[in-house]
Design a protein around this motif. Structure first.
Motif, PDB file in Angstrom:
ATOM      1  N   PHE A  76       0.838  -1.197   0.000  1.00 20.39           N
ATOM      2  CA  PHE A  76       0.000   0.000   0.000  1.00 20.39           C
ATOM      3  C   PHE A  76       0.875   1.249   0.000  1.00 20.39           C
ATOM      4  N   ASN A  77       0.423   2.224  -0.769  1.00 16.10           N
ATOM      5  CA  ASN A  77       1.093   3.517  -0.815  1.00 16.10           C
ATOM      6  C   ASN A  77       0.032   4.586  -0.581  1.00 16.10           C
ATOM      7  N   ASP A  99     -12.794  15.967   5.810  1.00 13.27           N
ATOM      8  CA  ASP A  99     -11.462  15.819   6.384  1.00 13.27           C
ATOM      9  C   ASP A  99     -10.483  15.334   5.299  1.00 13.27           C
ATOM     10  N   VAL A 100      -9.201  15.550   5.535  1.00 15.46           N
ATOM     11  CA  VAL A 100      -8.175  15.019   4.642  1.00 15.46           C
ATOM     12  C   VAL A 100      -8.023  13.531   4.925  1.00 15.46           C
ATOM     13  N   ILE A 101      -8.202  12.710   3.907  1.00 12.06           N
ATOM     14  CA  ILE A 101      -7.993  11.278   4.080  1.00 12.06           C
ATOM     15  C   ILE A 101      -6.929  10.817   3.088  1.00 12.06           C
ATOM     16  N   HIS A 102      -6.229   9.760   3.484  1.00 15.50           N
ATOM     17  CA  HIS A 102      -5.174   9.203   2.636  1.00 15.50           C
ATOM     18  C   HIS A 102      -5.589   7.804   2.194  1.00 15.50           C
ATOM     19  N   VAL A 103      -5.443   7.540   0.911  1.00 19.85           N
ATOM     20  CA  VAL A 103      -5.821   6.250   0.368  1.00 19.85           C
ATOM     21  C   VAL A 103      -4.720   5.750  -0.555  1.00 19.85           C
ATOM     22  N   ASP A 104      -4.723   4.463  -0.785  1.00 19.70           N
ATOM     23  CA  ASP A 104      -3.926   3.919  -1.877  1.00 19.70           C
ATOM     24  C   ASP A 104      -4.823   4.005  -3.105  1.00 19.70           C
ATOM     25  N   TYR A 105      -4.472   4.863  -4.046  1.00 14.16           N
ATOM     26  CA  TYR A 105      -5.336   5.152  -5.192  1.00 14.16           C
ATOM     27  C   TYR A 105      -5.697   3.872  -5.955  1.00 14.16           C
ATOM     28  N   TYR A 106      -4.717   3.016  -6.161  1.00 15.43           N
ATOM     29  CA  TYR A 106      -4.919   1.807  -6.957  1.00 15.43           C
ATOM     30  C   TYR A 106      -5.962   0.892  -6.309  1.00 15.43           C
ATOM     31  N   GLU A 147     -17.377  10.017   6.025  1.00 16.02           N
ATOM     32  CA  GLU A 147     -16.485   9.837   7.173  1.00 16.02           C
ATOM     33  C   GLU A 147     -17.264   9.374   8.401  1.00 16.02           C
ATOM     34  N   LYS A 148     -16.555   8.635   9.267  1.00 17.26           N
ATOM     35  CA  LYS A 148     -17.153   8.186  10.520  1.00 17.26           C
ATOM     36  C   LYS A 148     -16.042   8.078  11.550  1.00 17.26           C
ATOM     37  N   ASP A 149     -15.915   9.116  12.381  1.00 15.85           N
ATOM     38  CA  ASP A 149     -14.862   9.186  13.399  1.00 15.85           C
ATOM     39  C   ASP A 149     -13.476   9.063  12.758  1.00 15.85           C
ATOM     40  N   LYS A 150     -12.710   8.053  13.155  1.00 21.08           N
ATOM     41  CA  LYS A 150     -11.354   7.876  12.618  1.00 21.08           C
ATOM     42  C   LYS A 150     -11.344   6.990  11.371  1.00 21.08           C
ATOM     43  N   TYR A 151     -12.511   6.822  10.797  1.00 21.98           N
ATOM     44  CA  TYR A 151     -12.651   5.936   9.644  1.00 21.98           C
ATOM     45  C   TYR A 151     -13.368   6.662   8.503  1.00 21.98           C
ATOM     46  N   PHE A 152     -13.321   6.074   7.327  1.00 20.22           N
ATOM     47  CA  PHE A 152     -14.233   6.483   6.275  1.00 20.22           C
ATOM     48  C   PHE A 152     -14.908   5.235   5.739  1.00 20.22           C
ATOM     49  N   VAL A 153     -16.109   5.415   5.221  1.00 14.71           N
ATOM     50  CA  VAL A 153     -16.984   4.295   4.882  1.00 14.71           C
ATOM     51  C   VAL A 153     -17.347   4.338   3.400  1.00 14.71           C
ATOM     52  N   ILE A 154     -17.318   3.171   2.770  1.00 15.77           N
ATOM     53  CA  ILE A 154     -17.794   3.006   1.393  1.00 15.77           C
ATOM     54  C   ILE A 154     -18.989   2.061   1.447  1.00 15.77           C
ATOM     55  N   LYS A 190      -8.508   5.832   8.617  1.00 21.58           N
ATOM     56  CA  LYS A 190      -7.832   6.955   7.969  1.00 21.58           C
ATOM     57  C   LYS A 190      -6.333   6.791   8.202  1.00 21.58           C
ATOM     58  N   ARG A 191      -5.628   6.453   7.169  1.00 20.59           N
ATOM     59  CA  ARG A 191      -4.194   6.227   7.282  1.00 20.59           C
ATOM     60  C   ARG A 191      -3.414   7.535   7.125  1.00 20.59           C
ATOM     61  N   LYS A 192      -2.147   7.505   7.565  1.00 21.45           N
ATOM     62  CA  LYS A 192      -1.244   8.616   7.331  1.00 21.45           C
ATOM     63  C   LYS A 192      -0.539   8.396   6.006  1.00 21.45           C
ATOM     64  N   LYS A 193      -0.013   9.463   5.450  1.00 24.80           N
ATOM     65  CA  LYS A 193       0.700   9.373   4.174  1.00 24.80           C
ATOM     66  C   LYS A 193       1.900   8.443   4.322  1.00 24.80           C
ATOM     67  N   THR A 194       2.067   7.570   3.316  1.00 25.94           N
ATOM     68  CA  THR A 194       3.217   6.669   3.317  1.00 25.94           C
ATOM     69  C   THR A 194       4.502   7.463   3.099  1.00 25.94           C
ATOM     70  N   ASN A 195       5.511   7.198   3.903  1.00 29.28           N
ATOM     71  CA  ASN A 195       6.785   7.914   3.749  1.00 29.28           C
ATOM     72  C   ASN A 195       7.386   7.610   2.397  1.00 29.28           C
ATOM     73  N   GLY A 196       7.911   8.678   1.765  1.00 26.30           N
ATOM     74  CA  GLY A 196       8.537   8.505   0.464  1.00 26.30           C
ATOM     75  C   GLY A 196       7.514   8.493  -0.625  1.00 26.30           C
TER      76      GLY A 196
END
Length: 217
Positions: A74-75, A109-116, A143-150, A211-217
């Protein structure tokens, strides 16, 4: 062995995709000689071929990668222009199946996802709904608290349980595919650290992702 088979398949896809790209580019040079309807069809074909190229290259990238915690890599990146990305994902599916889809996107909110993997989740769920479900098809992302829902669902009914549906090669009576769509979804959600749920009547698949943080790099 499965990973090796996928690597071989991805590699072999590159040759016909390259040939298709050359044909499309040649046809595009004479696009002005076509009728308006033919031009629209050619543009759709072009878009799908370029999308196939991106998927093939991206698949190769992920299959070459490795993860110490699981099978998938995951990125996580900031989800910019969420509506554009989501509509780019679902419009080809809508056109293929000639179905309508009610879409609700509520992300403040700002959320981070692996686009693929994010796009594959949405595409597979919507396609599954179009093939097996009934009107009205819908997609909700919020969004739902510390999560996002599909959420993806429709007016149909499912009798099988989630464990059965997400097993490898389980196919519905209307399916012409491999029966891997929901199994792929289960694996992506699991390795993302999320949860997959099913409401049977009316049908609704619910994916809850942290809701993940941005992958380093």
């Amino acid at each position: 062995r499965k990973k090796m088979a996928l690597q071989v398949l991805t590699h072999e896809f590159r040759t016909p995709v390259s040939s298709l790209l050359l044909i499309v580019e040649k046809m595009n040079r004479g696009i002005n000689t076509l009728s308006e309807e033919q031009q629209e069809d050619l543009l759709r074909i072009s878009g799908e071929v370029y999308r196939l190229q991106r998927l093939t290259e991206k698949s190769k990238h992920y299959l070459q990668g490795s993860s110490s915690s699981g099978v998938l890599t995951f990125n996580y990146e900031e989800l910019v222009n969420a509506e554009d990305l989501i509509y780019d994902t679902i419009i080809p599916v809508k056109e293929t199946y000639d179905k309508e889809l009610n879409v609700r996107i509520e992300l403040s909110d700002v959320i981070h996802v692996d686009y693929y993997w994010f796009q594959i989740l949405i595409k597979n769920l919507v396609e599954n709904s179009f093939i097996h479900g009934e009107e009205e098809h819908f997609l909700n992302i919020f969004e739902k608290d510390k999560y996002f829902v599909i959420e993806v669902g429709d007016g149909g009914e499912i009798t099988k349980d989630l464990e059965t549906l997400t097993h490898e090669f389980v196919k519905g009576s209307k399916s012409s595919g491999t029966g891997l769509g929901l199994n792929i979804i289960k694996n992506i959600v699991s390795e993302w650290g999320g949860k997959l749920e099913l409401e049977k009547k009316p049908t609704k698949f619910i994916i809850t992702l942290p809701k993940r943080k941005k992958t380093n790099g």
